[in-house]
Design a protein around this motif. Sequence first.
Motif, PDB file in Angstrom:
ATOM      1  N   LEU A 167       0.835  -1.196   0.000  1.00  0.00           N
ATOM      2  CA  LEU A 167       0.000   0.000   0.000  1.00  0.00           C
ATOM      3  C   LEU A 167       0.871   1.249   0.000  1.00  0.00           C
ATOM      4  CD1 LEU A 167      -3.074   0.662   0.400  1.00  0.00           C
ATOM      5  CD2 LEU A 167      -2.586   0.777   2.846  1.00  0.00           C
ATOM      6  N   ASN A 168       0.408   2.275  -0.726  1.00  0.00           N
ATOM      7  CA  ASN A 168       1.108   3.563  -0.675  1.00  0.00           C
ATOM      8  C   ASN A 168       0.080   4.663  -0.854  1.00  0.00           C
ATOM      9  OD1 ASN A 168       3.291   5.255  -0.388  1.00  0.00           O
ATOM     10  ND2 ASN A 168       3.954   5.101  -2.530  1.00  0.00           N
ATOM     11  N   THR A 169       0.515   5.899  -0.597  1.00  0.00           N
ATOM     12  CA  THR A 169      -0.324   7.040  -0.946  1.00  0.00           C
ATOM     13  C   THR A 169       0.449   7.911  -1.925  1.00  0.00           C
ATOM     14  OG1 THR A 169      -1.451   9.014  -0.171  1.00  0.00           O
ATOM     15  CG2 THR A 169       0.478   8.302   1.111  1.00  0.00           C
ATOM     16  N   LEU A 170      -0.262   8.469  -2.875  1.00  0.00           N
ATOM     17  CA  LEU A 170       0.342   9.416  -3.811  1.00  0.00           C
ATOM     18  C   LEU A 170      -0.104  10.840  -3.471  1.00  0.00           C
ATOM     19  CD1 LEU A 170      -0.200   7.283  -7.027  1.00  0.00           C
ATOM     20  CD2 LEU A 170       1.828   7.395  -5.579  1.00  0.00           C
ATOM     21  N   GLY A 171      -0.856  10.958  -2.366  1.00  0.00           N
ATOM     22  CA  GLY A 171      -1.251  12.277  -1.879  1.00  0.00           C
ATOM     23  C   GLY A 171      -2.286  12.976  -2.739  1.00  0.00           C
ATOM     24  N   ASP A 172      -2.600  14.204  -2.354  1.00  0.00           N
ATOM     25  CA  ASP A 172      -3.518  15.021  -3.160  1.00  0.00           C
ATOM     26  C   ASP A 172      -2.693  15.812  -4.181  1.00  0.00           C
ATOM     27  OD1 ASP A 172      -2.253  16.780  -1.454  1.00  0.00           O
ATOM     28  OD2 ASP A 172      -4.029  17.111  -0.208  1.00  0.00           O
ATOM     29  N   ALA A 173      -3.355  16.688  -4.931  1.00  0.00           N
ATOM     30  CA  ALA A 173      -2.677  17.405  -6.015  1.00  0.00           C
ATOM     31  C   ALA A 173      -1.490  18.218  -5.481  1.00  0.00           C
ATOM     32  CB  ALA A 173      -3.665  18.309  -6.746  1.00  0.00           C
ATOM     33  N   GLU A 174      -1.692  18.882  -4.349  1.00  0.00           N
ATOM     34  CA  GLU A 174      -0.644  19.725  -3.769  1.00  0.00           C
ATOM     35  C   GLU A 174       0.565  18.866  -3.353  1.00  0.00           C
ATOM     36  OE1 GLU A 174      -2.204  22.145  -0.553  1.00  0.00           O
ATOM     37  OE2 GLU A 174      -0.162  22.580   0.143  1.00  0.00           O
ATOM     38  N   THR A 175       0.270  17.744  -2.695  1.00  0.00           N
ATOM     39  CA  THR A 175       1.327  16.828  -2.269  1.00  0.00           C
ATOM     40  C   THR A 175       2.114  16.327  -3.475  1.00  0.00           C
ATOM     41  OG1 THR A 175      -0.087  16.070  -0.468  1.00  0.00           O
ATOM     42  CG2 THR A 175       1.772  14.654  -1.056  1.00  0.00           C
ATOM     43  N   GLU A 177       2.495  17.588  -6.424  1.00  0.00           N
ATOM     44  CA  GLU A 177       3.334  18.635  -7.022  1.00  0.00           C
ATOM     45  C   GLU A 177       4.644  18.801  -6.252  1.00  0.00           C
ATOM     46  OE1 GLU A 177       3.759  20.341  -9.790  1.00  0.00           O
ATOM     47  OE2 GLU A 177       2.178  18.885 -10.276  1.00  0.00           O
ATOM     48  N   ALA A 178       4.526  18.888  -4.933  1.00  0.00           N
ATOM     49  CA  ALA A 178       5.710  19.105  -4.088  1.00  0.00           C
ATOM     50  C   ALA A 178       6.654  17.905  -4.179  1.00  0.00           C
ATOM     51  CB  ALA A 178       5.274  19.348  -2.650  1.00  0.00           C
ATOM     52  N   TRP A 179       6.082  16.706  -4.127  1.00  0.00           N
ATOM     53  CA  TRP A 179       6.891  15.477  -4.204  1.00  0.00           C
ATOM     54  C   TRP A 179       7.573  15.387  -5.558  1.00  0.00           C
ATOM     55  CZ3 TRP A 179       5.029   9.901  -5.300  1.00  0.00           C
ATOM     56  CH2 TRP A 179       6.046   8.984  -4.996  1.00  0.00           C
ATOM     57  N   ARG A 180       6.814  15.743  -6.575  1.00  0.00           N
ATOM     58  CA  ARG A 180       7.358  15.719  -7.926  1.00  0.00           C
ATOM     59  C   ARG A 180       8.605  16.593  -8.025  1.00  0.00           C
ATOM     60  NH1 ARG A 180       5.407  15.716 -13.742  1.00  0.00           N
ATOM     61  NH2 ARG A 180       6.864  17.182 -14.637  1.00  0.00           N
ATOM     62  N   ALA A 181       8.517  17.783  -7.455  1.00  0.00           N
ATOM     63  CA  ALA A 181       9.671  18.698  -7.484  1.00  0.00           C
ATOM     64  C   ALA A 181      10.856  18.073  -6.749  1.00  0.00           C
ATOM     65  CB  ALA A 181       9.289  20.041  -6.853  1.00  0.00           C
ATOM     66  N   GLY A 182      10.590  17.421  -5.618  1.00  0.00           N
ATOM     67  CA  GLY A 182      11.642  16.747  -4.854  1.00  0.00           C
ATOM     68  C   GLY A 182      12.281  15.626  -5.662  1.00  0.00           C
ATOM     69  N   LEU A 183      11.438  14.871  -6.370  1.00  0.00           N
ATOM     70  CA  LEU A 183      11.946  13.760  -7.183  1.00  0.00           C
ATOM     71  C   LEU A 183      12.796  14.276  -8.337  1.00  0.00           C
ATOM     72  CD1 LEU A 183       8.797  11.435  -7.391  1.00  0.00           C
ATOM     73  CD2 LEU A 183      10.931  10.983  -6.149  1.00  0.00           C
ATOM     74  N   LYS A 204       8.966  14.029 -18.669  1.00  0.00           N
ATOM     75  CA  LYS A 204       7.510  13.972 -18.837  1.00  0.00           C
ATOM     76  C   LYS A 204       6.768  13.552 -17.569  1.00  0.00           C
ATOM     77  CE  LYS A 204       7.412  13.105 -23.798  1.00  0.00           C
ATOM     78  NZ  LYS A 204       7.467  12.004 -24.783  1.00  0.00           N
ATOM     79  N   ASN A 205       7.295  12.556 -16.860  1.00  0.00           N
ATOM     80  CA  ASN A 205       6.555  11.983 -15.728  1.00  0.00           C
ATOM     81  C   ASN A 205       7.553  11.330 -14.770  1.00  0.00           C
ATOM     82  OD1 ASN A 205       4.726  10.803 -14.035  1.00  0.00           O
ATOM     83  ND2 ASN A 205       3.637   9.651 -15.621  1.00  0.00           N
ATOM     84  N   PRO A 206       8.288  12.170 -14.014  1.00  0.00           N
ATOM     85  CA  PRO A 206       9.421  11.674 -13.207  1.00  0.00           C
ATOM     86  C   PRO A 206       9.028  10.613 -12.179  1.00  0.00           C
ATOM     87  CG  PRO A 206       8.907  13.978 -12.682  1.00  0.00           C
ATOM     88  CD  PRO A 206       8.139  13.639 -13.915  1.00  0.00           C
ATOM     89  N   MET A 207       7.791  10.672 -11.707  1.00  0.00           N
ATOM     90  CA  MET A 207       7.335   9.687 -10.715  1.00  0.00           C
ATOM     91  C   MET A 207       7.490   8.254 -11.217  1.00  0.00           C
ATOM     92  SD  MET A 207       3.909  10.731  -8.829  1.00  0.00           S
ATOM     93  CE  MET A 207       4.400  12.420  -8.601  1.00  0.00           C
ATOM     94  N   ARG A 208       7.348   8.110 -12.515  1.00  0.00           N
ATOM     95  CA  ARG A 208       7.376   6.777 -13.108  1.00  0.00           C
ATOM     96  C   ARG A 208       8.760   6.125 -13.030  1.00  0.00           C
ATOM     97  NH1 ARG A 208       5.607   5.098 -17.578  1.00  0.00           N
ATOM     98  NH2 ARG A 208       6.325   3.277 -16.468  1.00  0.00           N
ATOM     99  N   ASP A 228       6.357  10.902   2.127  1.00  0.00           N
ATOM    100  CA  ASP A 228       5.884  11.241   3.470  1.00  0.00           C
ATOM    101  C   ASP A 228       6.160  12.681   3.893  1.00  0.00           C
ATOM    102  OD1 ASP A 228       6.140   8.350   3.142  1.00  0.00           O
ATOM    103  OD2 ASP A 228       5.405   8.279   5.214  1.00  0.00           O
ATOM    104  N   ALA A 229       7.366  13.154   3.580  1.00  0.00           N
ATOM    105  CA  ALA A 229       7.742  14.494   4.016  1.00  0.00           C
ATOM    106  C   ALA A 229       6.909  15.576   3.305  1.00  0.00           C
ATOM    107  CB  ALA A 229       9.224  14.724   3.749  1.00  0.00           C
ATOM    108  N   TYR A 230       6.253  15.199   2.208  1.00  0.00           N
ATOM    109  CA  TYR A 230       5.520  16.180   1.405  1.00  0.00           C
ATOM    110  C   TYR A 230       4.017  16.145   1.644  1.00  0.00           C
ATOM    111  CZ  TYR A 230       9.961  16.095  -1.117  1.00  0.00           C
ATOM    112  OH  TYR A 230      11.283  16.157  -1.448  1.00  0.00           O
ATOM    113  N   LEU A 231       3.535  15.161   2.400  1.00  0.00           N
ATOM    114  CA  LEU A 231       2.084  14.980   2.557  1.00  0.00           C
ATOM    115  C   LEU A 231       1.446  16.188   3.243  1.00  0.00           C
ATOM    116  CD1 LEU A 231       1.701  11.245   3.689  1.00  0.00           C
ATOM    117  CD2 LEU A 231       0.994  12.248   1.501  1.00  0.00           C
TER     118      LEU A 231
END
Length: 414
Positions: A167-175, A177-183, A204-208, A228-231
């Motif tokens: 199980l994981n969470t990908l957070g809401d839109a704000e989360t 965005e912030a996580w994406r920038a960190g990645l 295009k899609n760094p999360m992937r 977690d730090a971005y949630l």
Amino acid sequence: MARIETPRRVRGTQDIFGDDQRRFAYVLATFERVRHLYCFGRVDLPVFEATEVFARSIGETTDVVSKEMYSFPDRGGDSLTLRPEFTAGIARAFLTEGWQQYAPLKITTSGAVFRYERPQKGRYRQFHQIDAEILGAAEPAADVELLVMADQLLRELGIADGVTLQLNTLGDAETREAWRAGLVAHFEAHRGELSEDSLTRLDKNPMRILDSKDPRDRPIADAAPDIDAYLTPEARAFFDAVTAGLDAAGVAWTRNARLVRGLDYYRHTAFEFVTDRLGAQGTVLAGGRYDGLVESLGGAPTPGVGWAAGVERLAMLLDEPAAPTIDAVVVPMGAAAEARALGLVAELRRAGVAVDMAYKGKMKQRLAKADALGARHALIIGDDELAAGVATVKTLASGDQRQVAFAALAEALR
Ligand code: ATP
Ligand code: MG
């Protein structure tokens, strides 16, 4: 005369027969029973859709859309695509068929899906999925219900023990965005070590990249920052509600902070049920929340959550299926008995008895055929039986024999 060549089965397709077919049918029947217990409806959708249904909702940067779709222009020039999954088609139908009135809509479907992939064990080009979705429910209770349902399905299939819920969470839109920038910051620092595919993903899609199976990417992906730090507090509360619900329902889960779903529209909950019994094809059931999907097809914002499972992968995990059985095989000896047997077989079938007829060879061969068909009884009809209006009913397991009047056979066999 030139020999005519038999056409081949198309690569990556299957002819599902015998034991494989029994396992396959067992998965579908179990799914049908469980979906009823959870009060989900059922829909059957077109096998093909306008290409944009998948391109827009799944996302152009995913493997499915960029590499795996069976797309073709039809004779009218429209671009069509054989469905690579069900969620996009269900969301399209939700909008075009006005199903908003039923929200929250709990719906299931199953059938063939198509992906152009490299075929191997557990990976086909035409395979089959079972699928469950809830559209129009933003509450974590919907995520929990779908996960508990998936867990019960695996239990009823008898395969829950070897399968783990990650199980994981990908957070809401704000989360996100912030996580994406960190990645992006992390991956930029390791640009030189990434695979070519991941360099494209980085733009295009760094999360992937987290999801990459390329060994060059793994160490970098594994060292990337967790979400977690971005949630946001809201996203954290949502995830806590889902895990609390699972705990209350007695469904075991483990956190996998590296788990991202391939598709762009996922938010909050993401999950996979995985096993180590199927080699590289270890994910049997996967899904998550996709609150942005319906909007990407031009609808009003509509939350949704769902999962899909590969029927073949579930079927491969099942124990050896029980051999099929039937009630009886009629063994007529002689022309007169054969003529009478035709009518008798029809009567018995109409009365709900599963019965076949053995009309080739000597008595011994016919009884062997009855055995091979998994029959519980052989109904032997020779001239004597015909004259008396009875069949000799032989119970194949014990060898016991008794005579039963034709009129009483259905009752005796059911
Ligand atoms: P994988 O990582 O194995 O390619 P996926 O993430 O592409 O899986 P999903 O799109 O989540 O898979 O599809 C849901 C389920 O469908 C998978 O968990 C798996 O059981 C099954 N599945 C996916 N692709 C195939 C395939 N080519 N052949 C057989 N089953 C498949
Ligand atoms: Mg795949």
